[in-house]
Design a protein around this motif. Structure first.
Motif, PDB file in Angstrom:
ATOM      1  N   PRO A  37       0.817  -1.221   0.000  1.00 22.94           N
ATOM      2  CA  PRO A  37       0.000   0.000   0.000  1.00 22.94           C
ATOM      3  C   PRO A  37       0.845   1.264   0.000  1.00 22.94           C
ATOM      4  CG  PRO A  37      -0.047  -1.066   2.158  1.00 22.94           C
ATOM      5  CD  PRO A  37       0.695  -1.985   1.244  1.00 22.94           C
ATOM      6  N   PRO A  38       0.224   2.406  -0.301  1.00 24.37           N
ATOM      7  CA  PRO A  38       0.957   3.681  -0.288  1.00 24.37           C
ATOM      8  C   PRO A  38       1.584   3.902   1.083  1.00 24.37           C
ATOM      9  CG  PRO A  38      -1.367   4.027  -0.908  1.00 24.37           C
ATOM     10  CD  PRO A  38      -1.201   2.574  -0.630  1.00 24.37           C
ATOM     11  N   GLY A  39       2.812   4.360   1.087  1.00 26.85           N
ATOM     12  CA  GLY A  39       3.466   4.699   2.356  1.00 26.85           C
ATOM     13  C   GLY A  39       3.985   3.505   3.144  1.00 26.85           C
ATOM     14  N   ALA A  40       3.947   2.311   2.547  1.00 28.89           N
ATOM     15  CA  ALA A  40       4.368   1.099   3.278  1.00 28.89           C
ATOM     16  C   ALA A  40       5.870   1.071   3.538  1.00 28.89           C
ATOM     17  CB  ALA A  40       3.952  -0.145   2.506  1.00 28.89           C
ATOM     18  N   GLY A  41       6.612   1.770   2.693  1.00 29.87           N
ATOM     19  CA  GLY A  41       8.077   1.710   2.800  1.00 29.87           C
ATOM     20  C   GLY A  41       8.695   0.933   1.648  1.00 29.87           C
ATOM     21  N   LYS A  42       7.960   0.821   0.546  1.00 27.99           N
ATOM     22  CA  LYS A  42       8.431   0.052  -0.620  1.00 27.99           C
ATOM     23  C   LYS A  42       9.706   0.655  -1.211  1.00 27.99           C
ATOM     24  CE  LYS A  42       4.698   0.918  -2.877  1.00 27.99           C
ATOM     25  NZ  LYS A  42       3.995   1.698  -1.844  1.00 27.99           N
ATOM     26  N   SER A  43       9.690   1.978  -1.399  1.00 25.86           N
ATOM     27  CA  SER A  43      10.857   2.631  -2.015  1.00 25.86           C
ATOM     28  C   SER A  43      12.080   2.473  -1.115  1.00 25.86           C
ATOM     29  CB  SER A  43      10.581   4.111  -2.268  1.00 25.86           C
ATOM     30  OG  SER A  43       9.459   4.253  -3.112  1.00 25.86           O
ATOM     31  N   THR A  44      11.852   2.591   0.193  1.00 26.33           N
ATOM     32  CA  THR A  44      12.951   2.447   1.160  1.00 26.33           C
ATOM     33  C   THR A  44      13.505   1.020   1.109  1.00 26.33           C
ATOM     34  OG1 THR A  44      11.815   4.052   2.554  1.00 26.33           O
ATOM     35  CG2 THR A  44      13.540   2.756   3.600  1.00 26.33           C
ATOM     36  N   ASP A  68       6.367   4.536  -9.922  1.00 26.62           N
ATOM     37  CA  ASP A  68       5.999   5.951  -9.803  1.00 26.62           C
ATOM     38  C   ASP A  68       6.561   6.820 -10.928  1.00 26.62           C
ATOM     39  OD1 ASP A  68       4.399   5.756  -7.660  1.00 26.62           O
ATOM     40  OD2 ASP A  68       5.789   6.622  -6.198  1.00 26.62           O
ATOM     41  N   ARG A 120       9.447  14.049  -5.997  1.00 27.81           N
ATOM     42  CA  ARG A 120       8.484  14.489  -4.976  1.00 27.81           C
ATOM     43  C   ARG A 120       8.588  15.994  -4.724  1.00 27.81           C
ATOM     44  NH1 ARG A 120       5.317  10.698  -3.048  1.00 27.81           N
ATOM     45  NH2 ARG A 120       6.063   8.559  -2.931  1.00 27.81           N
ATOM     46  N   GLU A 141       9.237  -1.336  -8.001  1.00 30.26           N
ATOM     47  CA  GLU A 141       8.397  -1.216  -6.800  1.00 30.26           C
ATOM     48  C   GLU A 141       7.269  -0.244  -7.031  1.00 30.26           C
ATOM     49  OE1 GLU A 141       8.357   1.637  -4.663  1.00 30.26           O
ATOM     50  OE2 GLU A 141       9.909   2.827  -5.632  1.00 30.26           O
ATOM     51  N   ASN A 143       2.644   0.440  -5.957  1.00 30.77           N
ATOM     52  CA  ASN A 143       1.405  -0.044  -5.341  1.00 30.77           C
ATOM     53  C   ASN A 143       0.755  -1.191  -6.101  1.00 30.77           C
ATOM     54  OD1 ASN A 143       1.763   2.163  -3.726  1.00 30.77           O
ATOM     55  ND2 ASN A 143       0.042   3.337  -4.523  1.00 30.77           N
ATOM     56  N   ARG A 175       2.089   8.336   8.334  1.00 31.55           N
ATOM     57  CA  ARG A 175       3.188   8.635   7.407  1.00 31.55           C
ATOM     58  C   ARG A 175       2.705   9.458   6.218  1.00 31.55           C
ATOM     59  NH1 ARG A 175       6.108   2.887   6.412  1.00 31.55           N
ATOM     60  NH2 ARG A 175       6.984   2.647   8.476  1.00 31.55           N
ATOM     61  N   ARG A 179       3.756  13.183   5.041  1.00 37.85           N
ATOM     62  CA  ARG A 179       4.407  13.404   3.748  1.00 37.85           C
ATOM     63  C   ARG A 179       3.660  14.424   2.896  1.00 37.85           C
ATOM     64  NH1 ARG A 179       5.886   8.230   0.584  1.00 37.85           N
ATOM     65  NH2 ARG A 179       3.792   8.471  -0.209  1.00 37.85           N
ATOM     66  N   ARG A 182       4.609  17.730   4.149  1.00 44.03           N
ATOM     67  CA  ARG A 182       5.958  18.079   3.650  1.00 44.03           C
ATOM     68  C   ARG A 182       5.903  18.479   2.181  1.00 44.03           C
ATOM     69  NH1 ARG A 182       8.438  13.593   6.163  1.00 44.03           N
ATOM     70  NH2 ARG A 182       8.466  12.518   4.180  1.00 44.03           N
ATOM     71  N   LYS A 218       8.057  -4.827   8.529  1.00 37.53           N
ATOM     72  CA  LYS A 218       9.192  -4.252   9.229  1.00 37.53           C
ATOM     73  C   LYS A 218       9.160  -4.757  10.671  1.00 37.53           C
ATOM     74  CE  LYS A 218      12.572  -1.380   9.713  1.00 37.53           C
ATOM     75  NZ  LYS A 218      13.832  -1.993   9.360  1.00 37.53           N
TER      76      LYS A 218
HETATM   77  N1  LIG Z   1      11.126   0.812   7.912  1.00 42.87           N
HETATM   78  C1  LIG Z   1      10.734   2.047   8.146  1.00 42.87           C
HETATM   79  N2  LIG Z   1      10.657   2.541   9.387  1.00 42.87           N
HETATM   80  C2  LIG Z   1      10.229   3.780   9.605  1.00 42.87           C
HETATM   81  N3  LIG Z   1       9.839   4.634   8.635  1.00 42.87           N
HETATM   82  C3  LIG Z   1       9.903   4.186   7.406  1.00 42.87           C
HETATM   83  C4  LIG Z   1      10.342   2.865   7.072  1.00 42.87           C
HETATM   84  N4  LIG Z   1      10.268   2.690   5.745  1.00 42.87           N
HETATM   85  C5  LIG Z   1       9.815   3.860   5.276  1.00 42.87           C
HETATM   86  N5  LIG Z   1       9.602   4.733   6.263  1.00 42.87           N
HETATM   87  C6  LIG Z   1       9.094   6.100   6.103  1.00 42.87           C
HETATM   88  O1  LIG Z   1       7.776   5.969   5.625  1.00 42.87           O
HETATM   89  C7  LIG Z   1       7.532   6.894   4.583  1.00 42.87           C
HETATM   90  C8  LIG Z   1       7.158   6.151   3.351  1.00 42.87           C
HETATM   91  O2  LIG Z   1       8.278   5.363   2.925  1.00 42.87           O
HETATM   92  P1  LIG Z   1       8.489   5.055   1.391  1.00 42.87           P
HETATM   93  O3  LIG Z   1       8.543   6.308   0.616  1.00 42.87           O
HETATM   94  O4  LIG Z   1       9.620   4.109   1.292  1.00 42.87           O
HETATM   95  O5  LIG Z   1       7.106   4.285   1.130  1.00 42.87           O
HETATM   96  P2  LIG Z   1       6.441   3.859  -0.238  1.00 42.87           P
HETATM   97  O6  LIG Z   1       5.750   2.557   0.044  1.00 42.87           O
HETATM   98  O7  LIG Z   1       7.435   3.887  -1.305  1.00 42.87           O
HETATM   99  O8  LIG Z   1       5.356   4.996  -0.445  1.00 42.87           O
HETATM  100  P3  LIG Z   1       4.581   5.385  -1.823  1.00 42.87           P
HETATM  101  O9  LIG Z   1       3.646   4.276  -2.130  1.00 42.87           O
HETATM  102  O10 LIG Z   1       3.798   6.586  -1.482  1.00 42.87           O
HETATM  103  O11 LIG Z   1       5.623   5.612  -2.847  1.00 42.87           O
HETATM  104  C9  LIG Z   1       8.817   7.699   4.417  1.00 42.87           C
HETATM  105  O12 LIG Z   1       8.660   8.886   5.122  1.00 42.87           O
HETATM  106  C10 LIG Z   1       9.876   6.832   5.055  1.00 42.87           C
HETATM  107  O13 LIG Z   1      10.927   7.598   5.610  1.00 42.87           O
END
Ligand SMILES: Nc1ncnc2c1ncn2[C@@H]1O[C@H](COP(=O)(O)OP(=O)(O)OP(=O)(O)O)[C@@H](O)[C@H]1O
Ligand SMILES: [Mg+2]
Length: 226
Positions: A37-44, A68, A120, A141, A143, A175, A179, A182, A218
């Motif tokens: 899902p959005p904001g899950a941390g996929k990009s990280t 994206d 962004r 990566e 959604n 999250r 964002r 921000r 996580k």
């Molecule tokens: N493991 C983690 N622990 C804490 N915060 C995290 C973690 N992974 C990501 N985040 C934070 O959560 C937010 C979303 O992370 P990220 O951009 O990786 O998610 P995403 O799934 O790629 O989102 P989107 O679908 O919107 O692209 C960011 O602010 C990031 O710093």
């Protein structure tokens, strides 16, 4: 009863992919897809896996290919009356994503394939934001990689391995609101966007969880395999 899972690290996760890519070694590139899902941390997670793979190999063997990057431009979305719904499944250039994914997967390392990223800051895609070259592993990566309806359904067969990154709803909500703020929205605007758009996208994506090869959460400094 609490669900028990296997704890794993980014290093172990990357090693899995390196081994799978070795086994699969063909003429093209190996593709790992990370959905969630959005904001899950996929990009990280995608960047983490890429960095681990590259460090371990001592060479740039992996690169991230963000879904994206195929956001339609704001002009295109405005023309189509979809700007307010940006982020929903039909606000991406799906055909472009599929064609580029196929190309990067099927061409041999050494053949350059430009891939768009997403800014962004500008809130727009950046053509050729990254270029695949000698890389043998593609970490894509986004959604909607595991949706089984419409045009998105054509993505799954292009993934050599798929992961789903799970995260509790309340964490995603927090999250995403942070964002959007921000990114320039007011707190009220951010909340509305999350409630009316992001969370409905999240519900759509959550239904694809069970089709992934691996479901991750996580946990502490690492991840847990569910
Ligand atoms: N493991 C983690 N622990 C804490 N915060 C995290 C973690 N992974 C990501 N985040 C934070 O959560 C937010 C979303 O992370 P990220 O951009 O990786 O998610 P995403 O799934 O790629 O989102 P989107 O679908 O919107 O692209 C960011 O602010 C990031 O710093
Ligand atoms: Mg992301």
């Amino acid at each position: 009863m609490a669900r028990t899972g296997v704890e794993t690290s980014l290093t172990e996760l990357a090693a899995r992919i390196a081994a799978a890519a070795d086994r699969a070694r063909g003429s093209g590139r190996f593709v790992l897809g990370i959905a969630g899902p959005p904001g899950a941390g996929k990009s990280t997670l995608a960047r983490g896996v890429r960095d681990e793979l590259n460090i371990h190999a001592g060479a740039r063997i992996a690169e991230v290919a963000p879904m994206d990057g195929f956001h339609l431009t704001n002009d295109r979305l405005r023309e189509a009356g979809k700007l307010a719904r940006k982020g929903e499944p039909d606000t991406f250039d799906i055909a472009g994503y599929l064609a580029t994914l196929r190309r990067v997967r099927e061409t041999a390392p050494g053949q350059q394939v430009p891939w768009p990223t997403y800014s962004r800051e500008l809130h727009e895609p950046v053509p050729g934001g990254v270029v695949f070259d000698q890389h043998t592993i593609v970490v894509t990566e986004g959604n909607y990689l595991l949706l089984d309806t419409g045009e998105w359904a054509a993505v799954r067969p292009l993934l050599d391995q798929s992961w789903y990154l799970d995260v509790p709803r309340p964490i995603i909500e927090k999250r995403l609101v942070r964002r959007h703020i921000r990114g320039g929205r007011t707190a009220a605007d951010a909340k509305t966007k999350v409630e009316h758009s992001d969370l409905s996208n999240a519900r759509l994506v959550e239904r694809t969880r069970f089709t992934a090869d691996l479901v991750l959460r996580k946990s502490g400094r690492g991840y847990r395999i569910d």
